[in-house]
Scaffold this active site. Structure first.
Site, short mmCIF file in Angstrom:
data_model
loop_
_atom_site.label_atom_id
_atom_site.label_comp_id
_atom_site.label_asym_id
_atom_site.label_seq_id
_atom_site.Cartn_x
_atom_site.Cartn_y
_atom_site.Cartn_z
N GLY A 148 0.84 -1.21 0.00
CA GLY A 148 0.00 0.00 0.00
C GLY A 148 0.87 1.25 0.00
N HIS A 149 1.90 1.25 0.84
CA HIS A 149 2.82 2.40 0.86
C HIS A 149 3.57 2.51 -0.48
CE1 HIS A 149 2.70 1.52 5.33
NE2 HIS A 149 2.41 2.80 5.31
N ASP A 187 -7.17 4.84 5.17
CA ASP A 187 -7.40 5.69 6.33
C ASP A 187 -8.23 6.90 5.88
OD1 ASP A 187 -5.76 4.24 8.32
OD2 ASP A 187 -4.16 4.72 6.92
O1 PAF Z 1 -1.04 7.10 8.20
C1 PAF Z 1 0.00 7.13 8.90
O2 PAF Z 1 0.90 6.31 8.73
C2 PAF Z 1 0.14 8.20 9.97
O3 PAF Z 1 -1.06 8.46 10.59
C3 PAF Z 1 0.79 9.49 9.45
C4 PAF Z 1 -0.09 10.18 8.40
C5 PAF Z 1 2.15 9.19 8.85
C6 PAF Z 1 0.99 10.48 10.60
O4 PAF Z 1 1.82 9.96 11.59
#
Ligand code: PAF
Length: 284
Positions: free
Chosen positions: A39-40, A152
């Protein structure tokens, strides 16, 4: 790919690369807490397509964890994260040790309304912590755009509101959720799941899909759609923390699908893993 571990280092790296003669090179930030998965990778890939310089921040933000949550055991694997960033073509990893003063932050942001529902109801202060750290990251990196995952969704809606309310010149880009073959949304917390929990967890997306197809077949009453989702969860032995239909942007509750872009949201606990998912709902 360069690695900056302090604000000063990051600023000096960006300072020299942001301007090229008369050309302004666009910077994209992908904020993460590490433990990077497919996903990342998709977020970094998207950033790479849109910008000249891609910065991935890796920082497990203590401010967004409650006192009994998994901050201490949140998975950290910088070596593996570096590989994902490298493969996806990131230019800089920003990996600070700490973003707050020694005695803790005295000034933070408060997210009203949007941060009190859904996950915010069970995790008081969570979105205040997210908004605060994202504002700090935006301030340090000064990106032209920032890329976040739709998994999210509540966080994404809050970040959009953050840049609007604080008038920050950052374009927010949302990227569709990446899923396992069985439908489970990719999450760093999936690695907490045992085999049985993994099997059960796929019913989160199955419940949302059942609601989505019922909506697509013409059902627009919230109670009927929620009942359809609950019956899928019940069959898998899951009692969700919430299963709700809300407006996509304001996150206000909806009784019917008429008039607003709507989404269904679900959260449930599987052993020590608290998982969330969401899906768009469209009625014909
Ligand atoms: O989605 C995340 O991994 C975290 O909530 C974020 C946006 C990096 C903030 O710490």
């Amino acid at each position: 790919m360069k690695i900056a571990t302090s604000t000063e280092e990051l600023r000096s790296l960006l300072g020299t690369s942001r301007v090229d003669g008369d050309i302004h090179r666009r910077v994209a930030l992908v904020p993460t807490m590490g433990c990077l998965h497919a996903g990342h990778a998709r977020l970094i890939h998207k950033a790479r397509q849109l910008a000249d310089i891609v910065v991935v921040s890796i920082y497990v933000n203590p401010l967004q964890f409650g006192p009994h949550e998994d901050f201490a055991r949140y998975p950290r694997n910088f070596e593996a994260d570096k590989e994902v960033c490298d493969t996806e073509g990131a230019d800089i990893i920003f990996h600070p040790n700490n973003l707050y003063p020694e005695d803790g932050p005295k000034i933070t942001l408060r997210v009203r309304d949007l941060g009190d529902v859904l996950c915010g109801a069970a995790r008081p202060g969570h979105f205040d912590g997210v908004a605060s750290v994202v504002a700090i990251l935006f301030h340090i990196v000064q990106p032209d755009m920032a890329v976040f995952g739709e998994k999210d969704w509540q966080q994404l809606a809050i970040i959009r509101r953050l840049v609007a309310d604080l008038q920050l010149p950052v374009e927010i880009v949302g990227v569709e959720t990446v899923r396992e073959a069985d439908g489970l949304a990719m999450s760093s917390r999936n690695r907490y799941l045992g085999d049985t929990e993994q099997e059960q967890a796929k019913s989160l997306s199955a419940a949302l899909r059942a609601m989505q197809s019922l909506a697509a077949s013409g059902e627009n009453q919230g109670y009927a759609l929620i009942a359809a989702g609950h019956s899928v969860l019940l069959a898998a032995g899951i009692n969700p923390e919430y299963l709700e239909i809300r407006q996509a942007d304001s996150l206000q509750g909806l009784a019917t699908l008429e008039g607003y872009p709507a989404r269904a949201f679900v959260a449930a606990q599987f052993g020590s893993a608290r998982l969330i998912d969401n899906i768009p709902l469209e009625s014909i």
